[in-house]
Write a protein that holds these residues in place. Structure first.
Motif, mmCIF file in Angstrom:
data_model
loop_
_atom_site.group_PDB
_atom_site.id
_atom_site.type_symbol
_atom_site.label_atom_id
_atom_site.label_comp_id
_atom_site.label_asym_id
_atom_site.label_seq_id
_atom_site.Cartn_x
_atom_site.Cartn_y
_atom_site.Cartn_z
ATOM 1 N N GLU A 214 0.827 -1.207 0.000
ATOM 2 C CA GLU A 214 0.000 0.000 0.000
ATOM 3 C C GLU A 214 0.860 1.256 0.000
ATOM 4 N N ILE B 230 0.794 4.137 -2.805
ATOM 5 C CA ILE B 230 0.472 5.532 -2.494
ATOM 6 C C ILE B 230 1.547 6.480 -3.012
ATOM 7 N N GLU C 105 -4.048 15.282 -4.855
ATOM 8 C CA GLU C 105 -4.128 15.062 -3.409
ATOM 9 C C GLU C 105 -2.743 15.221 -2.772
ATOM 10 N N LEU D 150 0.921 8.967 4.520
ATOM 11 C CA LEU D 150 -0.503 9.226 4.577
ATOM 12 C C LEU D 150 -0.984 10.043 3.389
ATOM 13 N N VAL D 151 -2.227 9.852 3.083
ATOM 14 C CA VAL D 151 -2.929 10.703 2.130
ATOM 15 C C VAL D 151 -3.789 11.606 2.998
ATOM 16 N N ARG D 152 -3.618 12.928 2.844
ATOM 17 C CA ARG D 152 -4.397 13.848 3.676
ATOM 18 C C ARG D 152 -5.882 13.554 3.514
ATOM 19 N N GLY D 153 -6.538 13.296 4.634
ATOM 20 C CA GLY D 153 -7.956 12.960 4.624
ATOM 21 C C GLY D 153 -8.240 11.523 4.237
ATOM 22 N N GLY D 154 -7.194 10.699 4.147
ATOM 23 C CA GLY D 154 -7.388 9.316 3.714
ATOM 24 C C GLY D 154 -6.535 8.340 4.501
ATOM 25 N N ALA D 155 -5.997 7.372 3.782
ATOM 26 C CA ALA D 155 -5.256 6.264 4.378
ATOM 27 C C ALA D 155 -3.980 6.710 5.083
ATOM 28 N N HIS D 156 -3.684 6.037 6.206
ATOM 29 C CA HIS D 156 -2.442 6.217 6.956
ATOM 30 C C HIS D 156 -1.820 4.839 7.130
#
Length: 146
Positions: A3, A7, A33, A132-138
Motif C-alpha cells: 500500500e 500511495i 491530493e 498518509l494521504v491527507r484525509g485518507g489512508a495512513h
C-alpha cells in the motif's frame, strides 16, 4: 507494505521540512491530493550518494542564529531544506521506487539521483514513520502503531 508503494509511486516530490523535530516530506498525487511522509526516526536524503540532509541537522544552529534557533527555524536543517525545496520546485521530480525493508527501513527514490531513507532505531512499539494521504489512508511502521 505494498500500500505504501502504491500511495507514493508516481507522486511529485513537492517539499521537505519539519514539524518541531519530525521530518515531513510532502508529495502531490496524480489527482492533486496531498501525500506526506512523517519521519519520527532518523532519516537522511542523498543526492548521487552524498548526504544532503539528515535528521541530525536539526541539532545544529545556523551561524549567529541565537538561543531560539530551533523555534525560529534557523537550524542547519532549515537552511538545507530551503535550498532543496527550490530545487524540487524546479524539477518537480516523480517518485520512481519505494521499498520497505528489514526492520522497517523506508527508501523512496526519485530522479535525478535522490534517495530518502528512514531507519527506525527503537526496539519498542513506537511509531517510527508514517505515509498518509491527507484525509485518507495512513500506513506506518511498526504496523499497528498508526
Amino acid at each position: 507494505m505494498d500500500e505504501i508503494s502504491h500511495i507514493l509511486t508516481g507522486t511529485v516530490v513537492r517539499s521537505v521540512g519539519r514539524a518541531v523535530d519530525m521530518g515531513v516530506v510532502e508529495f502531490e498525487g496524480s489527482g492533486g491530493e496531498t501525500v506526506m511522509a512523517h519521519l519520527q526516526c532518523p532519516f537522511r536524503m542523498l543526492h548521487d550518494g552524498k548526504i544532503v540532509l539528515g535528521s541530525a541537522d536539526m541539532r545544529y544552529a545556523q551561524k549567529g542564529a541565537g538561543e531560539r534557533a530551533f523555534d525560529e527555524f534557523r537550524m542547519i536543517f532549515d537552511a538545507r531544506t530551503a535550498k532543496l525545496n527550490t530545487i524540487l520546485a524546479e524539477l518537480r521530480p516523480r517518485v520512481e521506487d519505494v521499498r520497505v525493508g528489514e526492520g522497517g527501513e523506508l527508501t523512496v527514490s526519485w530522479a535525478p539521483g535522490f534517495r530518502l531513507t528512514a531507519f527506525p532505531d527503537c526496539s519498542g512499539a513506537m511509531e517510527a514513520w508514517r505515509v498518509l494521504v491527507r484525509g485518507g489512508a495512513h500506513h506506518g511502521f511498526p504496523p499497528g502503531t498508526v
